[in-house]
Design an enzyme around this catalytic site. Sequence first.
Site, short mmCIF file in Angstrom:
data_model
loop_
_atom_site.label_atom_id
_atom_site.label_comp_id
_atom_site.label_asym_id
_atom_site.label_seq_id
_atom_site.Cartn_x
_atom_site.Cartn_y
_atom_site.Cartn_z
N TYR A 247 6.83 1.87 -8.46
CA TYR A 247 7.07 2.95 -7.49
C TYR A 247 7.39 2.32 -6.15
O TYR A 247 6.70 1.38 -5.72
CB TYR A 247 5.82 3.82 -7.37
CG TYR A 247 5.95 4.96 -6.37
CD1 TYR A 247 6.82 6.03 -6.62
CD2 TYR A 247 5.21 4.97 -5.20
CE1 TYR A 247 6.94 7.08 -5.72
CE2 TYR A 247 5.32 6.03 -4.29
CZ TYR A 247 6.19 7.08 -4.56
OH TYR A 247 6.30 8.11 -3.66
N ASP B 88 8.13 -5.65 -2.85
CA ASP B 88 7.51 -4.47 -2.26
C ASP B 88 6.00 -4.73 -2.25
O ASP B 88 5.32 -4.60 -3.27
CB ASP B 88 7.85 -3.22 -3.09
CG ASP B 88 7.23 -1.96 -2.50
OD1 ASP B 88 6.38 -2.10 -1.59
OD2 ASP B 88 7.59 -0.86 -2.94
N LYS C 157 0.44 0.70 4.21
CA LYS C 157 -1.01 0.75 3.98
C LYS C 157 -1.81 -0.17 4.92
O LYS C 157 -2.02 0.19 6.07
CB LYS C 157 -1.30 0.46 2.50
CG LYS C 157 -0.54 1.49 1.60
CD LYS C 157 -0.96 1.45 0.18
CE LYS C 157 -0.03 2.24 -0.72
NZ LYS C 157 -0.47 3.56 -1.09
N1 PMP Z 1 5.79 1.05 -2.41
C1 PMP Z 1 4.66 0.93 -3.10
C2 PMP Z 1 4.44 -0.30 -3.93
C3 PMP Z 1 3.68 1.92 -3.03
O1 PMP Z 1 2.55 1.78 -3.73
C4 PMP Z 1 3.90 3.05 -2.22
C5 PMP Z 1 2.88 4.16 -2.08
N2 PMP Z 1 1.79 4.11 -2.85
C6 PMP Z 1 5.10 3.13 -1.51
C7 PMP Z 1 6.02 2.12 -1.62
C8 PMP Z 1 5.38 4.31 -0.62
O2 PMP Z 1 4.56 4.28 0.48
P1 PMP Z 1 4.23 5.63 1.30
O3 PMP Z 1 3.42 6.50 0.39
O4 PMP Z 1 3.50 5.14 2.49
O5 PMP Z 1 5.54 6.24 1.65
#
Ligand code: PMP
Length: 426
Positions: A144, A239, A266
């Site tokens: 994701y 990511d 995060k």
């Molecule tokens: N990349 C990864 C690996 C994630 O785990 C997440 C959210 N859990 C995101 C991108 C998206 O981040 P956000 O929810 O802050 O938009």
Amino acid sequence: MKDTRSKELYERAKVHIPGGVNSPVRAFRAVNRTPRFMESAKGDRIIDADGNEYIDYVCSWGPGILGHAHPQVIKKVMDSCENGLTFGAPTEKEVILAELISELIPSMEVSRLVSSGTEAVMSAIRAARGFTGRDKIVKFRGCYHGHSDSLLVKAGSGALTTSVPDSAGVPKDDTKNTLVAEYNDKDSVQKLFDENKDQIAAVIVEPVAANMGLVLPEEGFLEFLREITKDHGSLLIFDEVITGFRLSLGAQQYYNIKPDITTLGKIVGGGMPIGAYGGRREIMQMISPDGPVYQAGTLSGNPVATAAGIETLNILKNDPQIYERLEQKTRKLADAAREAGKGHICVNQIGSLMSVFFTDQKVRDFESAVTSNTEQYADYFGYLLDRGIYIAPSQFETMFISNAHTEEDIEKTCKLAGEALCSLDF
Ligand code: PMP
């Protein structure tokens, strides 16, 4: 355990908020329960609107590595609030945070702050396309990367939990350049490179996949991605929205691999909304106003959020033993689950991340992750929730352990998780 107030709030919420929540997994649909509306949190505990207290292993889905409401972070945030909430003009704190990021994750020579992980990844992809002059990207099934159009293809996390890994409302044209490979499967990546010569701008990967439950990279997989992208003039994007500052300072240091671009979210915001993307100077020079790739944000680099981020990163930087302590606590939880699950479950763990899958298969990719019995997960979740242990309300998320989790609370969780597993009908 009383949940009257949470139920009332949920009914009210459903009237004016889609599904009653502002992010889908919070609705508890995958575990057939009513979501708990939260009121406060401190250390490793979170308290709901009915006054129930839980040991929290969601940790706001990752930011809470120091536990909730760390006094030093709260003080910096309060001090910053006194000076104004937003200026829409540059501040010293943005410079300090960019310097800290580059010191702690050296591959991020130059970075840009945004307000969420989604925004960071979306912008990183644009930078990669701008830099290479190519359109195609490779992602992995079950990973994701936020909810931007081109990345909502075979996505994990909430998309997988709600069984729609490909979202409605995304034009086909927007995803025609998104190629999907299998995590931990080098051949599937090689095939895409063979079929799309000189067209792939970047490979984007969660170096440790944490959005189909936790799935670890097998030996050589990340190294292979580094090599194949280099050989083909494509960029490698890590990511690290989850893994950044969680497994040692970054997964790239953990595995000793240098990506071209890294995305963060995060922890980098210490609980406030921040995302960041960055990489080699020559790539980041493509970004506006230096270069032709446009990207902007009204609240980007917000002073209150950067105050929380800087303090959090400084605490981590000044406590190098923290990652060892986190690992030890998490290993204890993983060992206890393995022992109680007696071969009926697969427990994946690294650093302070962990998942229990209800399958006797080794979970190493999307295909094996979805063999997990999600009804058993729901029962496991419910057993723990009713006894004051709050874990992710979906099989396809990860458990987060924080520095604030006490030995006593870890012991208590081991005992209850063991009971929960023994109560299941395998
Ligand atoms: N990349 C990864 C690996 C994630 O785990 C997440 C959210 N859990 C995101 C991108 C998206 O981040 P956000 O929810 O802050 O938009």
